[in-house]
Design an enzyme around this catalytic site. Structure first.
Site, PDB file in Angstrom:
ATOM      1  N   CYS A 299       0.833  -1.209   0.000  1.00  0.00           N
ATOM      2  CA  CYS A 299       0.000   0.000   0.000  1.00  0.00           C
ATOM      3  C   CYS A 299       0.868   1.259   0.000  1.00  0.00           C
ATOM      4  O   CYS A 299       1.717   1.435   0.872  1.00  0.00           O
ATOM      5  CB  CYS A 299      -0.921  -0.006   1.218  1.00  0.00           C
ATOM      6  SG  CYS A 299      -1.744   1.572   1.491  1.00  0.00           S
TER       7      CYS A 299
ATOM      8  N   CYS B 152       0.505   3.322   3.498  1.00  0.00           N
ATOM      9  CA  CYS B 152       0.863   2.819   4.826  1.00  0.00           C
ATOM     10  C   CYS B 152       2.201   3.426   5.304  1.00  0.00           C
ATOM     11  O   CYS B 152       3.073   3.752   4.486  1.00  0.00           O
ATOM     12  CB  CYS B 152       0.967   1.288   4.800  1.00  0.00           C
ATOM     13  SG  CYS B 152      -0.615   0.446   4.982  1.00  0.00           S
TER      14      CYS B 152
ATOM     15  N   HIS C 289      -4.196   0.608   7.993  1.00  0.00           N
ATOM     16  CA  HIS C 289      -4.713   0.340   6.659  1.00  0.00           C
ATOM     17  C   HIS C 289      -6.196  -0.043   6.660  1.00  0.00           C
ATOM     18  O   HIS C 289      -6.928   0.246   5.710  1.00  0.00           O
ATOM     19  CB  HIS C 289      -3.876  -0.807   6.061  1.00  0.00           C
ATOM     20  CG  HIS C 289      -4.171  -1.117   4.640  1.00  0.00           C
ATOM     21  ND1 HIS C 289      -3.792  -0.296   3.604  1.00  0.00           N
ATOM     22  CD2 HIS C 289      -4.819  -2.178   4.063  1.00  0.00           C
ATOM     23  CE1 HIS C 289      -4.178  -0.837   2.448  1.00  0.00           C
ATOM     24  NE2 HIS C 289      -4.801  -1.974   2.706  1.00  0.00           N
TER      25      HIS C 289
ATOM     26  N   ASN D   3     -13.326  10.556  -1.061  1.00  0.00           N
ATOM     27  CA  ASN D   3     -14.108   9.542  -1.765  1.00  0.00           C
ATOM     28  C   ASN D   3     -13.952   8.261  -0.968  1.00  0.00           C
ATOM     29  O   ASN D   3     -12.839   7.766  -0.822  1.00  0.00           O
ATOM     30  CB  ASN D   3     -13.587   9.312  -3.185  1.00  0.00           C
ATOM     31  CG  ASN D   3     -13.832  10.494  -4.095  1.00  0.00           C
ATOM     32  OD1 ASN D   3     -14.857  11.160  -3.985  1.00  0.00           O
ATOM     33  ND2 ASN D   3     -12.896  10.764  -4.996  1.00  0.00           N
TER      34      ASN D   3
ATOM     35  N   SER E 148     -10.052   3.279  -5.260  1.00  0.00           N
ATOM     36  CA  SER E 148      -9.546   1.913  -5.371  1.00  0.00           C
ATOM     37  C   SER E 148      -8.619   1.574  -4.209  1.00  0.00           C
ATOM     38  O   SER E 148      -8.248   0.428  -4.012  1.00  0.00           O
ATOM     39  CB  SER E 148      -8.807   1.736  -6.700  1.00  0.00           C
ATOM     40  OG  SER E 148      -7.873   2.775  -6.862  1.00  0.00           O
TER      41      SER E 148
ATOM     42  N   HIS F  16      -6.942   2.136   2.047  1.00  0.00           N
ATOM     43  CA  HIS F  16      -6.322   2.859   3.163  1.00  0.00           C
ATOM     44  C   HIS F  16      -7.075   4.170   3.389  1.00  0.00           C
ATOM     45  O   HIS F  16      -7.283   4.929   2.449  1.00  0.00           O
ATOM     46  CB  HIS F  16      -4.837   3.130   2.857  1.00  0.00           C
ATOM     47  CG  HIS F  16      -4.078   3.561   4.065  1.00  0.00           C
ATOM     48  ND1 HIS F  16      -3.086   2.801   4.644  1.00  0.00           N
ATOM     49  CD2 HIS F  16      -4.196   4.662   4.848  1.00  0.00           C
ATOM     50  CE1 HIS F  16      -2.619   3.431   5.714  1.00  0.00           C
ATOM     51  NE2 HIS F  16      -3.278   4.569   5.846  1.00  0.00           N
TER      52      HIS F  16
ATOM     53  N   HIS G 113      -8.164   7.649   3.534  1.00  0.00           N
ATOM     54  CA  HIS G 113      -7.517   8.872   3.069  1.00  0.00           C
ATOM     55  C   HIS G 113      -8.510   9.777   2.364  1.00  0.00           C
ATOM     56  O   HIS G 113      -9.564   9.344   1.913  1.00  0.00           O
ATOM     57  CB  HIS G 113      -6.369   8.548   2.106  1.00  0.00           C
ATOM     58  CG  HIS G 113      -6.835   8.084   0.750  1.00  0.00           C
ATOM     59  ND1 HIS G 113      -7.390   6.844   0.533  1.00  0.00           N
ATOM     60  CD2 HIS G 113      -6.856   8.708  -0.453  1.00  0.00           C
ATOM     61  CE1 HIS G 113      -7.705   6.707  -0.742  1.00  0.00           C
ATOM     62  NE2 HIS G 113      -7.403   7.839  -1.370  1.00  0.00           N
TER      63      HIS G 113
ATOM     64  N   GLN H 179      -8.397  13.863   0.107  1.00  0.00           N
ATOM     65  CA  GLN H 179      -7.558  14.653  -0.776  1.00  0.00           C
ATOM     66  C   GLN H 179      -7.814  16.135  -0.523  1.00  0.00           C
ATOM     67  O   GLN H 179      -8.838  16.510   0.045  1.00  0.00           O
ATOM     68  CB  GLN H 179      -7.879  14.352  -2.249  1.00  0.00           C
ATOM     69  CG  GLN H 179      -7.815  12.875  -2.614  1.00  0.00           C
ATOM     70  CD  GLN H 179      -7.900  12.646  -4.120  1.00  0.00           C
ATOM     71  OE1 GLN H 179      -7.321  13.378  -4.914  1.00  0.00           O
ATOM     72  NE2 GLN H 179      -8.623  11.613  -4.513  1.00  0.00           N
TER      73      GLN H 179
HETATM   74  O1  G1P Z   1      -7.935  10.800  -7.260  1.00  0.00           O
HETATM   75  P1  G1P Z   1      -8.347   9.351  -7.361  1.00  0.00           P
HETATM   76  O2  G1P Z   1      -8.735   8.773  -6.028  1.00  0.00           O
HETATM   77  O3  G1P Z   1      -7.370   8.517  -8.115  1.00  0.00           O
HETATM   78  O4  G1P Z   1      -9.665   9.355  -8.288  1.00  0.00           O
HETATM   79  C1  G1P Z   1     -10.967   9.532  -7.840  1.00  0.00           C
HETATM   80  O5  G1P Z   1     -11.235  10.851  -7.381  1.00  0.00           O
HETATM   81  C2  G1P Z   1     -11.065  11.895  -8.332  1.00  0.00           C
HETATM   82  C3  G1P Z   1     -11.514  13.198  -7.694  1.00  0.00           C
HETATM   83  O6  G1P Z   1     -12.865  13.159  -7.274  1.00  0.00           O
HETATM   84  C4  G1P Z   1     -11.853  11.612  -9.628  1.00  0.00           C
HETATM   85  O7  G1P Z   1     -11.474  12.561 -10.604  1.00  0.00           O
HETATM   86  C5  G1P Z   1     -11.605  10.215 -10.157  1.00  0.00           C
HETATM   87  O8  G1P Z   1     -12.470   9.948 -11.250  1.00  0.00           O
HETATM   88  C6  G1P Z   1     -11.858   9.202  -9.036  1.00  0.00           C
HETATM   89  O9  G1P Z   1     -11.636   7.895  -9.485  1.00  0.00           O
END
Ligand code: G1P
Ligand code: G1P
Lengths: 343, 343
Positions: B49, B52, B111, B149, B157, B160, B162, B164
């Site tokens: 990961c 981690c 994780h 997300n 995907s 872990h 997190h 942004q």
């Molecule tokens: O940034 P990540 O986690 O790779 O990607 C995810 O969040 C982003 C921001 O909302 C989007 O643009 C991507 O389509 C989504 O898969």
């Protein structure tokens, strides 16, 4: 202005929304795998399908033995015909009632067909059914939303080829927004926004996917979804009721080429939501132009889609692939369906 | 005005968008199955990961042996720091460059944890990390978008825990829209839109999910997603930089209660996209109120989500379950996490 190597934003003139474009993340030539997806091999007729000819639906109604298309009222529709009461004036709790109806439109008697697999004649029957529905509902409602959700990924659990029409008294948010934008452009420029846009794209050529005498398919400059397209009537047509038989037939051709190219990008039944935007039925509409939006979610393969999530929901849509690169891929895709090529 | 048996529309005062509500389709008491979903049983540390502690990322950087949170630059970020050039004036091909940066915020060294499984102290560390990031980036950028997300269904995907932060020079479409709406309300009423809204909801009570001295969690009157919530600061706070330690701690509590209740609706790790909306950093902001939106997609079970597709993309959002029913379900959900109850 053909390649954009830098991070930038583009604005959708129909909605005012901006789209964040990050080509540095995906700026290479086409690297995505072209995966052949297993044929679902559905039967041509499924006894348990509520949309197949001659079957009985949950409410006891029996479908006719239809040959081309069949339309029926959606008994679980989101809109119902009802009396309405005046809206509240409270700006923080604005609420209004509305009246409407929802119908299901079967595109073909064959359970295992999709639009790109229909003949030109069969597609013309779909187009004229849309037109009949539009004309009938336009006499009662202000806003007629014809659309198709294709594929399980688009919330469509029923594989039988079909679309829907929702008609209602109010203007939906998107139609009200596009109406205002087109009117403002017309007032300022004396011409229709989408007529001007279509001319510019036909000149520029690089985003054009298909054009015939009456229709243009383009990856719009402001596309949000990876392979989003806009289908614009090239004639001065504001709504479905005005289309001539020749325009209907030319539309069937445009639909056929576009949906076949879509399926050929990843050799799969390409999912999307598509739908028609027509002028509201209650006003003079010289500023309107009949058009359809195609919003397909796939990004890199038959199974990898673009997620419009966190940043996109809270900020604005984001894409890596530019509209120009997507158009190049669609231009290169064959107009012969991959299933036929295999034969 | 507590039950709405008829089809109606409600307007979101922050965006102007309307939402179609069809309670006749889903107007019954809660019938959805509460499915227990198999534990993923991830390890507390995964050697492969990139998030981690002490692991090496693709670019060769080694994560520190962090104890609470860890922030690093997203090397594949959608925004980059770059020189910008003036925008075009063409209304049909509006384009502008922008500069920005994207960072990843690890919420925990473990994780296999998610926000609702963190202690109050650990959640407070997440809140203060958000605050530090906000303050640091606000000195350089106009618009700071903090978000998470959660769950594969939301395009995440990486399990872990997190979130942004994307920071940029321009205002995103959503922030610009909310900014204009809050300013217009303030100019007309002399008070902040969300302050007035929070007071009204605290009085009405029926949509309130949680409140403490500093924060309110409510299913907004205009919710589009089935279990959408709005988290509003009850104090006169416009952005993250202004929060006191007491407000941070009260926020950790609100997050804990909300995310535990979410997990308890379907006894699963409840997916969502959530994020913070703060005042743009370049203007006087008395009309702004710091708030977070939670947009969770699940509708009926851990695996059945609401699809915002055809009609929703082309017309406007549609829901069956009313906001009031969703609030009742969230109110009834336990504040003790289902995994703890099992122990
Ligand atoms: O940034 P990540 O986690 O790779 O990607 C995810 O969040 C982003 C921001 O909302 C989007 O643009 C991507 O389509 C989504 O898969
Ligand atoms: O009407 P259907 O096919 O049951 O449902 C589908 O399309 C509708 C209209 O876009 C959406 O509201 C639903 O979420 C989607 O699953």
């Amino acid at each position: 202005m053909d390649t954009f190597e830098f991070t930038h934003r583009r604005q959708n003139p129909l909605t005012g929304k901006w789209i964040l474009v990050s080509p540095h993340r995906n700026n290479r030539p086409w690297l995505g795998a072209t995966e052949a997806v297993a044929d679902d091999s559905l039967p041509a007729h499924d006894a348990s399908c509520p949309l197949c000819p001659s079957n009985t639906r949950a409410n006891g109604e029996v479908n006719p033995a239809y040959a081309h298309t069949h339309v029926f009222k959606n008994d679980f529709g989101a809109l119902i015909a009802q009396d309405t009461v005046p809206a509240t004036e409270d700006p923080l709790f604005a609420i209004e009632t509305t009246s409407g109806e929802c119908r299901v439109i079967c595109f073909s008697p064959e359970h295992n067909k999709t639009l790109p697999e229909l003949t030109l004649g069969e597609l013309t029957a779909v187009v004229t059914t849309w037109q009949q529905q539009y004309v009938e509902l336009a006499s009662q409602y202000k806003c007629i939303q014809i659309f198709e959700n294709k594929g399980a990924i688009m919330g469509c659990s029923q594989p039988h080829p079909h679309g829907q029409v929702w008609a209602h008294q109010h203007l939906s948010t998107e139609i009200a927004t596009e109406d205002a934008a087109q009117l403002a452009y017309f007032n300022q420029h004396g011409r229709s926004l989408l007529a001007d846009y279509a001319s510019r794209e036909l000149e520029a050529k690089n985003r054009v996917v298909f054009a015939n005498q009456h229709w243009l398919v383009v990856v719009p400059f402001w596309a949000a979804w990876p392979f989003e397209t806009l289908l614009i009537c090239l004639d001065d047509v504001q709504h479905f009721g005005q289309l001539s038989p020749a325009q209907n037939q030319a539309l069937a051709e445009a639909l056929q080429v576009l949906t076949i190219k879509y399926d050929n990008i990843f050799n799969c039944s390409f999912p999307y939501s598509m739908g028609w935007h027509s002028a509201p039925t209650d006003r003079e509409q010289p500023y309107w132009r009949l058009h359809a939006h195609f919003y397909p979610p796939l990004l890199r393969s038959a199974t990898v889609k673009k997620h419009m999530v966190g940043y996109e929901m809270l900020g604005e849509s984001q894409r890596d692939l530019t509209a120009e690169t997507a158009a190049t891929i669609l231009q290169a895709a064959s107009s012969v369906h991959y299933k036929k090529e295999k034969q």
